[in-house]
Design an enzyme around this catalytic site. Structure first.
Site, PDB file in Angstrom:
ATOM      1  N   GLU A 117      44.237  42.151  37.882  1.00  0.00           N
ATOM      2  CA  GLU A 117      44.170  43.482  38.599  1.00  0.00           C
ATOM      3  C   GLU A 117      45.140  43.703  39.614  1.00  0.00           C
ATOM      4  OE1 GLU A 117      40.262  45.272  38.728  1.00  0.00           O
ATOM      5  OE2 GLU A 117      39.872  45.283  36.573  1.00  0.00           O
ATOM      6  N   GLU A 163      39.136  44.962  29.363  1.00  0.00           N
ATOM      7  CA  GLU A 163      37.717  45.445  30.365  1.00  0.00           C
ATOM      8  C   GLU A 163      37.402  46.779  30.163  1.00  0.00           C
ATOM      9  OE1 GLU A 163      37.594  44.588  34.518  1.00  0.00           O
ATOM     10  OE2 GLU A 163      38.293  42.513  34.435  1.00  0.00           O
TER      11      GLU A 163
END
Ligand SMILES: *[C@@H]1O[C@H](CO)[C@@H](O)[C@H](O)[C@H]1NC(C)=O
Ligand SMILES: *[C@@H]1O[C@H](CO)[C@@H](O)[C@H](O)[C@H]1NC(C)=O
Ligand SMILES: *[C@@H]1O[C@H](CO)[C@@H](O)[C@H](O)[C@H]1NC(C)=O
Ligand SMILES: *[C@@H]1O[C@H](CO)[C@@H](O)[C@H](O)[C@H]1NC(C)=O
Ligand SMILES: *[C@@H]1O[C@H](CO)[C@@H](O)[C@H](O)[C@H]1NC(C)=O
Ligand SMILES: *[C@@H]1O[C@H](CO)[C@@H](O)[C@H](O)[C@H]1NC(C)=O
Ligand SMILES: *[C@@H]1O[C@H](CO)[C@@H](O)[C@H](O)[C@H]1NC(C)=O
Length: 875
Positions: free
Chosen positions: A455, A552
């Site tokens: 991320e 995710e």
């Protein structure tokens, strides 16, 4: 992969002749002391300070109630490990496989070296320092919290955010300045326990001539000639220049080759390429396949090294043949690029979850824990786990089990949710970390991709840390320096056999075009996506991004009462307790769970406080299971479609598989291994053949999804039940449809009004649907269900009076019901094990479920522990 790696395997390295190798394990009991000497205790190596203190009774259970705060002082102190040993030899290396983290190492009072990276193996020459009599080795650790603080202070030119985790996580600051498990300073699902210790083995390696440090073997396939070759690398430490004849052989494949080579003094890598004589056809059962797509056969590779006629090294390892390609190419009719994996040339839909460390203290992650979790993944029909970048590069056994079970591993490098410094010493230690980890793991077929970080592209692109626009270039430059110029460059040099992505989520090739940080790394038309949204109705698929690859997504739930009970006391057992909010590390998480649940269910309101609490735990699990089911089914049915250029989804990895402690989280398996309702649901929603229902504009669609290698001709069978009655109101059947291998297709389609009008007196409020797929040989895949209204609005839902009865062995129970019962949940408290199915919609008078206990148990224990709950029981 490292046959000389520890004492157990050391025998393999002992050869007659001129050379001798000697390995002395220094694992076992050491003495541990804190900086002022007020504490002095025995400590196991491998191990850590926290585990040692708990084991010796200096602390309570560190997971009990508020222990993470009570024992915060441990991580602020400095600790020293000391041991003594005897023995000496020619060239002697002190090898530390894992040091957590900042330490200085002393042998007989003389400094041997320093460490600053948990993810590296360290070797120090110590021959000259050894005494014939007793030797004293001590490893002095500096508080990691203090170190991170100091490093941040020293980095004064500009800040490297985030400084500290959010208050709700009760963690420590500046974890990005230390090469230590990033989640150890706290995470949104885990406690802050920044331990210290020798978390892997310690040993002395002594040798006269040479020592084999690492062997790797990577099969490479030439698509133009259809030939396999195996690239073998030997990392060798030689005392002096040595000419060696190396023979590589794969007897089962009739392949052997001999090479003359020279090992130079010091540590060097020698590479050899063995051509495989036998043709291993892509279609045949000779290759390694992911779970659900074939077997996982391996071949033994033997490496022998001779100096003149003396055998001076010999090692054996497993070679698994498979290819992996990450396909990013234009799609007709869509802007953007595809994003999917081809294994052995076959496109494969990745089904699975994300893996986090299984314990705060890695020394407590036993083979049994790993085996149970990985087997649970396979038993839920998963084929992939992503080893997430805020934890650790897992132990060798993790990858070996994944190889054997056919679990594909998406391997992050250990950087997560932060900016990172790029000072020279930081980069240097990272470079060594990357080299070592790639060399250690690249022989595993399970690892199908490397990914630079978790991320951090998104954090930069969407400015999580409020970096002023003028300063952005500084951080962009650091980002490219760390992940592209260093990590990517090293990986591409060390391993040509699998793809590398810089981040996750990312737009992949498109991010590269945009200078490695895309304007919107979450763009569903490129790469992978992470997506979380807790407030809107999770049953409404319109809210989900129709991404190419969902790496995710998820929803929280609470673990069961039996998991929480050992770490709590009576006053903690309410949803409003201090404990309940203490264990929740995600801002507003407890409220979000209830809000989402309240969209479809009445919230538990028993006047008995304990029942209200346990009912609430149950309702959060129902909510989570149903939400993740809806989202996963959406991704699976989007596999063959393009809608406004979006779709061709080829991966669904929900967040997260496992837990690190007893707390609310996104996991489908509780700490201790108990399956949440979600994991039972996953068994169905990841089934190879799956019927999926959804509504669009009041029309009911049923898709047939198939991951099989062969075509099927399937029809959908829809059964309509009234909530009040176990006899179906009506049954509908679709025409048969060819469902091609690896595809999703619409098999049934009908307006809901028309469907109900043709079916007795059903309305959306009074009826519910089940459906399955079948062909001429019978049912294919699980039976699924579709609610026509939120169950809280359903009319006629009865208190089902579900009862259970065990057979004489206690291993099966028969569940009986007088009416339709949603989310029937069997629980045997703290008896470890699992049911063959659970959390199901009961539409028959009886149903037999078996229980697989993980330790011996008795009928009396099981029946004493067994409870059954269904939706109406909680209000
Ligand atoms: C030694 O350190 C411990 C832990 O930091 C502390 O609790 C204790 O008061 C110290 N003792 C002395 C004598 O300074
Ligand atoms: C730990 O070591 C550091 C560096 O030597 C020192 O500044 C600090 O005071 C020590 N902490 C304790 C509790 O002694
Ligand atoms: C570790 O060894 C060094 C060097 O002998 C010494 O200064 C230090 O006090 C030792 N620490 C402990 C706790 O034994
Ligand atoms: C190894 O072989 C090379 C080339 O044949 C030779 O020049 C060298 O002297 C040999 N080294 C040793 C240590 O025998
Ligand atoms: C499946 O059916 C399609 C369309 O009829 C056909 O082209 C394909 O060869 C079949 N595939 C298999 C594996 O039988
Ligand atoms: C279980 O249900 C089936 C079908 O409803 C019925 O035929 C059978 O008798 C039941 N068995 C028992 C033990 O009640
Ligand atoms: C609990 O909620 C249910 C459903 O909303 C309601 O029928 C029931 O009366 C409530 N019970 C109590 C004790 O409030």
């Amino acid at each position: 992969m490292n046959p000389c790696g520890n004492l157990v395997f050391f025998v393999l390295c002992l050869f007659p002749g001129v050379f001798s190798v000697f390995s002395l394990s220094l694992n076992g009991k050491w003495i541990l002391s804190n900086s002022n000497g007020s504490l002095r205790l025995p400590a196991e190596v491998p191990g850590c300070v926290h585990s040692a203190l708990q084991k010796q009774g200096y602390t309570q259970d560190l997971y009990f109630r508020f222990s993470d705060l009570t024992y915060r002082w441990i991580a602020f102190d400095n600790w020293t490990y000391t041991t003594t040993f005897t023995g000496a030899k020619a060239k002697v290396l002190l090898v530390l496989d894992g040091v957590d983290t900042v330490s200085s190492i002393w042998l007989n009072g003389i400094s041997v070296g320093k460490t600053d990276n948990m993810f590296r193996r360290y070797e120090f020459p110590v021959g000259a320092l050894l005494k014939d009599g007793g030797n004293v080795l001590n490893v002095s650790f500096l508080s990691p919290v203090l170190y991170a603080f100091e490093r941040n202070k020293a980095h004064s030119a500009y800040s490297v955010p985030p400084a500290c985790p959010p208050d709700v996580q009760k963690g420590e600051c500046h974890v990005n300045f230390i090469r230590k498990e990033q989640r150890s300073f706290s995470w949104d699902w885990g406690p802050s326990f920044p331990s210290m210790g020798l978390w892997k083995g310690v040993r002395l390696e002594a040798f006269d001539a040479l020592q084999l440090i690492q062997v790797s073997s990577v099969p490479l396939y030439d698509f133009s000639t259809s030939q396999w070759r195996v690239q073998v690398e030997l990392l060798v430490d030689a005392v002096q220049e040595t000419n060696v004849t190396v023979t590589l052989s794969l007897p089962e494949l009739d392949s052997e080759q001999t090479f003359r080579t020279r090992f130079l003094p010091g540590k060097t890598k020698n590479s050899f390429t063995l051509a495989v004589n036998t043709v291993l056809d892509m279609q045949e059962n000779v290759l390694w396949w992911p779970n659900g797509h074939g077997d996982q056969p391996f071949y033994s590779l033997t490496v022998r090294g001779f100096q003149d006629v003396s055998l001076i090294l010999k090692t054996q390892s497993k070679v698994y043949f498979r290819t992996v390609e990450l396909v990013q190419e234009p799609i007709a009719g869509s802007p953007g690029l595809s994003f999917y994996f081809r294994i052995n040339r076959k496109p494969i839909f990745l089904k699975g979850s994300n893996w986090i460390p299984a314990h705060s203290f890695q020394d407590q992650v036993t083979p049994a824990v790993l085996t149970n979790l990985l087997q649970s993944a396979v038993d839920a029909n998963m084929n992939t786990l992503r080893v997430w970048g805020g934890g650790v590069y897992e132990q060798d056994l993790f990858y070996s089990i994944c190889d054997e079970l056919g679990i594909m591993v998406w391997q992050d490098f250990m950087f997560a949710c932060a900016m990172y410094p790029t000072d020279d010493d930081f980069l240097e230690t990272v470079r060594e970390e990357v080299v070592q980890q790639v060399q250690r793991l690249k022989s595993h077929p399970s690892v199908i991709i490397w990914s630079g970080n978790n991320e951090n592209e998104a954090a930069l692109a969407t400015n999580w840390f409020d970096i002023p626009a003028l300063q952005t270039p500084t951080y962009l430059k650091d980002y490219v320096t760390l992940y592209v110029d260093n990590i990517r460059a090293i990986v591409q040099k060390e391993d040509q056999s699998r793809p590398f992505l810089v981040s996750s989520p990312t737009n992949g090739a498109e991010s590269e075009q945009e200078g490695w940080v895309a304007a919107n790394p979450y763009d569903p038309r490129y790469g992978d996506t992470h997506f979380y949204s807790y407030v809107p109705d999770c049953w409404d698929w319109r809210a989900f991004p129709r991404t190419r690859f969902a790496s995710e997504y998820g929803f929280q739930s609470w673990p069961s009462f039996s998991t929480l009970q050992p770490v709590s006391i009576k006053e903690d057992w309410s949803y409003d307790s201090r404990f309940t909010s203490h264990r929740q590390h995600h801002q507003d998480g407890n409220q979000q769970m209830l809000q989402q649940a309240a969209l479809h269910f009445n919230l538990p309101n028993s006047t008995d406080p304990l029942k209200r609490y346990t009912d609430t735990l149950y309702i959060t699990q129902v909510m989570q299971a149903q939400c993740v089911k809806a989202q996963t089914e959406f991704y699976r049915r989007s596999q063959s479609e393009l809608i406004q250029g979006k779709g061709h989804t080829m991966g669904a990895l929900y967040w997260q598989l496992n837990d690190i402690w007893q707390a609310p989280s996104w996991s489908s398996i509780e700490f201790g291994g108990k399956w949440k309702m979600l994991h039972y649901f996953a068994q169905n929603f990841f089934a190879a053949v799956l019927p999926v229902a959804f509504e669009d504009d009041n029309t009911l669609f049923i898709y047939a999804v198939s991951d099989l290698n062969h075509n099927l001709t399937l029809r959908a069978v829809v059964t309509v039940y009234s909530w009040t009655d176990l006899d179906p109101v009506c049954t509908l059947e679709s025409d048969p449809l060819l469902v091609r291998a690896g595809s999703a297709a619409t098999v049934f389609q009908q307006p809901v009004e028309a469907l109900l009008a043709g079916c007795g007196h059903c309305t959306r409020l009074t009826c519910v649907l089940t459906f399955h797929l079948e062909d001429d040989s019978g049912q294919q895949g699980p039976t699924n269900h579709h609610f026509l209204c939120p169950p809280k609005d359903a009319q006629g839902l009865q208190r089902p009076e579900v009862t259970v009865q065990e057979d004489e062995t206690g291993h099966t129970v028969t569940v009986r019901s007088a009416s339709v019962a949603p989310f029937v949940w069997l629980d045997v408290g703290n008896v470890p094990g699992r049911f063959s199915s659970n959390g199901f919609l009961m539409v028959s008078r009886n149903r037999t479920v078996s229980f697989n206990a993980w330790r011996p148990t008795s009928v009396a224990e099981l029946s004493g522990s067994l409870t059954v709950t269904s939706l109406m029981d909680v209000y």
